[in-house]
Motif scaffolding. Structure first.
Motif, PDB file in Angstrom:
ATOM      1  N   LEU A 111      -6.001   3.765   0.793  1.00 33.44           N
ATOM      2  CA  LEU A 111      -5.433   2.425   0.872  1.00 33.44           C
ATOM      3  C   LEU A 111      -5.070   1.877  -0.504  1.00 33.44           C
ATOM      4  O   LEU A 111      -4.041   1.211  -0.669  1.00 33.44           O
ATOM      5  N   VAL A 112      -5.903   2.140  -1.499  1.00 31.13           N
ATOM      6  CA  VAL A 112      -5.607   1.650  -2.849  1.00 31.13           C
ATOM      7  C   VAL A 112      -4.327   2.286  -3.384  1.00 31.13           C
ATOM      8  O   VAL A 112      -3.452   1.596  -3.924  1.00 31.13           O
ATOM      9  N   LEU A 113      -4.183   3.598  -3.219  1.00 32.32           N
ATOM     10  CA  LEU A 113      -3.001   4.265  -3.743  1.00 32.32           C
ATOM     11  C   LEU A 113      -1.738   3.898  -2.972  1.00 32.32           C
ATOM     12  O   LEU A 113      -0.675   3.695  -3.562  1.00 32.32           O
ATOM     13  N   GLN A 114      -1.831   3.774  -1.648  1.00 31.03           N
ATOM     14  CA  GLN A 114      -0.680   3.346  -0.872  1.00 31.03           C
ATOM     15  C   GLN A 114      -0.300   1.908  -1.221  1.00 31.03           C
ATOM     16  O   GLN A 114       0.875   1.563  -1.321  1.00 31.03           O
ATOM     17  N   GLY A 115      -1.308   1.073  -1.440  1.00 31.85           N
ATOM     18  CA  GLY A 115      -1.040  -0.301  -1.839  1.00 31.85           C
ATOM     19  C   GLY A 115      -0.315  -0.378  -3.167  1.00 31.85           C
ATOM     20  O   GLY A 115       0.639  -1.156  -3.324  1.00 31.85           O
ATOM     21  N   LEU A 116      -0.733   0.444  -4.135  1.00 32.15           N
ATOM     22  CA  LEU A 116      -0.050   0.469  -5.430  1.00 32.15           C
ATOM     23  C   LEU A 116       1.399   0.916  -5.276  1.00 32.15           C
ATOM     24  O   LEU A 116       2.306   0.357  -5.906  1.00 32.15           O
ATOM     25  N   GLY A 117       1.642   1.911  -4.427  1.00 35.07           N
ATOM     26  CA  GLY A 117       3.008   2.368  -4.205  1.00 35.07           C
ATOM     27  C   GLY A 117       3.869   1.296  -3.557  1.00 35.07           C
ATOM     28  O   GLY A 117       5.021   1.088  -3.954  1.00 35.07           O
ATOM     29  N   ASP A 118       3.324   0.585  -2.590  1.00 34.17           N
ATOM     30  CA  ASP A 118       4.092  -0.459  -1.908  1.00 34.17           C
ATOM     31  C   ASP A 118       4.374  -1.662  -2.809  1.00 34.17           C
ATOM     32  O   ASP A 118       5.383  -2.355  -2.637  1.00 34.17           O
ATOM     33  N   LEU A 119       3.492  -1.926  -3.755  1.00 34.41           N
ATOM     34  CA  LEU A 119       3.714  -3.047  -4.667  1.00 34.41           C
ATOM     35  C   LEU A 119       4.959  -2.859  -5.523  1.00 34.41           C
ATOM     36  O   LEU A 119       5.513  -3.832  -6.047  1.00 34.41           O
ATOM     37  N   ALA A 120       5.422  -1.626  -5.678  1.00 38.02           N
ATOM     38  CA  ALA A 120       6.606  -1.368  -6.500  1.00 38.02           C
ATOM     39  C   ALA A 120       7.900  -1.764  -5.803  1.00 38.02           C
ATOM     40  O   ALA A 120       8.938  -1.895  -6.451  1.00 38.02           O
ATOM     41  N   GLN A 121       7.846  -1.950  -4.478  1.00 39.66           N
ATOM     42  CA  GLN A 121       9.053  -2.254  -3.721  1.00 39.66           C
ATOM     43  C   GLN A 121       9.073  -3.732  -3.327  1.00 39.66           C
ATOM     44  O   GLN A 121       8.126  -4.222  -2.704  1.00 39.66           O
ATOM     45  N   PRO A 122      10.139  -4.473  -3.681  1.00 37.54           N
ATOM     46  CA  PRO A 122      10.204  -5.892  -3.291  1.00 37.54           C
ATOM     47  C   PRO A 122      10.060  -6.102  -1.793  1.00 37.54           C
ATOM     48  O   PRO A 122       9.496  -7.097  -1.349  1.00 37.54           O
ATOM     49  N   SER A 123      10.555  -5.140  -0.999  1.00 37.59           N
ATOM     50  CA  SER A 123      10.501  -5.303   0.455  1.00 37.59           C
ATOM     51  C   SER A 123       9.115  -5.063   1.034  1.00 37.59           C
ATOM     52  O   SER A 123       8.849  -5.450   2.182  1.00 37.59           O
ATOM     53  N   THR A 124       8.231  -4.431   0.276  1.00 38.14           N
ATOM     54  CA  THR A 124       6.903  -4.096   0.811  1.00 38.14           C
ATOM     55  C   THR A 124       5.765  -4.625  -0.050  1.00 38.14           C
ATOM     56  O   THR A 124       4.634  -4.183   0.104  1.00 38.14           O
ATOM     57  N   TRP A 125       6.062  -5.570  -0.970  1.00 37.37           N
ATOM     58  CA  TRP A 125       4.995  -6.020  -1.866  1.00 37.37           C
ATOM     59  C   TRP A 125       3.868  -6.716  -1.117  1.00 37.37           C
ATOM     60  O   TRP A 125       2.701  -6.601  -1.489  1.00 37.37           O
ATOM     61  N   ALA A 126       4.204  -7.463  -0.033  1.00 35.57           N
ATOM     62  CA  ALA A 126       3.157  -8.155   0.720  1.00 35.57           C
ATOM     63  C   ALA A 126       2.229  -7.131   1.390  1.00 35.57           C
ATOM     64  O   ALA A 126       0.997  -7.272   1.354  1.00 35.57           O
TER      65      ALA A 126
END
Length: 473
Positions: A207-222
């Motif tokens: 979850l931590v690593l997937q969360g870090l990856g999603d934070l890089a995308q404006p569409s998936t930051w939330a």
């Protein structure tokens, strides 16, 4: 050949395969990105999935060896690794490639800790320094040779052959393990496997690593923020669980030792940062500057030369100087190596690039070798296996976090410059600026380990190193 030398040979071959697959994928990332038309953050999971598989299976090593025997588990691990390699070579989508890489990691994850256990118990303490030196040699050859050979295979045959070539490479230790290893079992643990702890720990990392990856995308930051928060909450739950369980999958109480704790933190910050910069640099050199994959892969050769120099310096100076000057010099050298990448803006600067990588090899290995020499000084022999598992997982996590954070930062910088395709000629100047900012951030990230190295208890380490020990001449 003596039995113990046969076991050592099988272990070192498995060790080489495991390390080679950590480094060789970076060379292929630009070609994989073009094949599947995916961005940097998604691409990072090709490497991260392998490391996740490695990390998740490490705590199971002793339990599996006790149930089925070290030989059977080692052979099964190699077969699983080969299956994952064949699947990755045939992957028709990025999602399939990531899944096969995770299976590869699950197979390769036991090769180092299980092989290490089987080998070290056959050597007396006085003989282990020579064995350790041989392991360090293999540890430098793998990152030096694998990107170079992988780059040649990539230019000649395509990225899928990087995974196909794993099959003959893994077949050698497989045959030797079947012929040479004895079918022996570890002592049966007194308590059952901590399945809940294994689940909590694995979910935390995922979850931590997937969360870090999603934070890089404006569409998936939330979603990224929510996943990151959930991962940290599960990590806190595991910490509570480990204090109550009689035999937790990872014994976090060992981190009360400041030498182990600070050494692990140093390893998390320094080698992890190099893994992230290495990934970003390969993308920059190949996509933006047009450097061939075979030439980019050769840069790990000067890195290894710097690393060899660091091993020699640590061997000669650690017992006399202690870890503090080595750790501080290492953090400084790696930071300067990162900073020197700011001068790279065209494809013909190979001597400068070689110097940058040599500095990174020198600095990163000074920190990693001094950290590893310090980490277990006060760990009791009965707890060494548990401390070793904690150390190896921290090592894998450092690589995961380093690559994830580097990709997050690069994606944010590219998005901030309005760059959809870094390889587009029209975006070249802005792409160079974005990559340079990423290298600058990595250099500044060496300030915390520089401070941390200055805080380590150097006098205490020197006292522990030079006091007489029971049973030694």
């Amino acid at each position: 050949m003596e039995y113990r030398k046969r076991v050592a040979a099988v272990y070192l071959l498995g060790f080489f395969i495991d390390l080679a697959n950590l480094f060789v994928g970076n060379v292929a990332f630009p070609d994989i990105a073009r094949t599947f038309h995916r961005d940097v953050a998604e691409l990072a999971w090709v490497g991260t999935a392998y490391i996740l598989g490695l990390t998740a299976v490490i705590p199971l090593g002793n339990w599996l060896a006790a149930r089925w025997g070290g030989k059977r588990v080692f052979v099964a691990s190699l077969l699983l690794f080969m299956a994952g390699s064949a699947g990755a070579a045939q992957a028709g989508s990025l999602g399939a490639l990531i899944a096969w890489r995770a299976l590869q990691g699950l197979g390769g994850g036991l090769l180092i800790p299980l092989g290490q256990t089987m080998t070290y118990r056959l050597y007396r303490p006085a003989e282990r320094p020579g064995l350790t030196a041989l392991i360090l040699l293999v540890g430098q050859l793998a990152p030096a040779l694998s990107p170079t050979l992988g780059g040649l295979a990539l230019d000649a045959l395509g990225w899928r052959w990087i995974f196909w070539l794993n099959l003959p490479l893994a077949a050698m230790p497989l045959v030797l393990a079947l012929r040479w290893l004895r079918d022996e079992r570890e002592p049966e643990p007194s308590a059952g496997l901590d399945w809940l702890g294994l689940l909590l720990g694995s979910l935390t990392l995922l979850l931590v690593l997937q969360g870090l990856g999603d934070l890089a995308q404006p569409s998936t930051w939330a979603r990224g923020g929510a996943l990151l928060a959930a991962g940290l909450a599960l990590g806190a739950a595991y910490a509570r669980h480990s204090r109550r369980h009689p035999r937790p999958i990872l014994r976090l109480e060992l981190l009360r030792d400041p030498l182990l704790r600070m050494s692990m933190l140093m390893y998390l910050l320094v080698p992890g940062a190099f893994m992230g910069v290495s990934l970003v640099a390969m993308l920059y050199l190949q996509q933006v500057l047009g450097v061939p994959a075979s030439i980019a892969g050769l840069l790990m050769l000067p890195w290894s030369l710097g690393s060899f120099a660091a091993i020699a310096l640590t061997g000669r100076g650690y017992r006399r100087l202690g870890p503090r000057p080595l750790l501080m010099a290492g953090a400084l050298a790696q930071g300067i190596g990162f900073l020197s990448l700011l001068a790279i803006d065209r494809s013909g600067q190979l001597p400068w690039l070689a110097g940058s990588y040599a500095l990174m090899g020198l600095g990163g290995t000074l920190c990693s070798s001094a950290s590893q020499s310090t980490a277990f000084l006060r760990v009791e022999p009965a707890r060494m296996g548990e401390a070793s598992a904690l150390w190896n997982i921290n090592r894998q996590v450092s690589f995961c976090v380093g690559m994830a954070l580097a990709c997050v930062l690069l994606n944010l910088l590219l998005a901030g410059q309005g760059i959809a395709d870094p390889a587009a000629p029209a975006a070249r100047e802005l792409s160079v600026r974005a990559f340079h900012l990423c290298f600058l951030a990595a250099a500044l990230a060496m300030l915390p380990p520089l401070w941390l190295g200055s805080r380590i208890g150097n006098a205490e380490v020197l006292r522990l190193l030079n006091r007489p020990r029971m049973g030694e001449a």
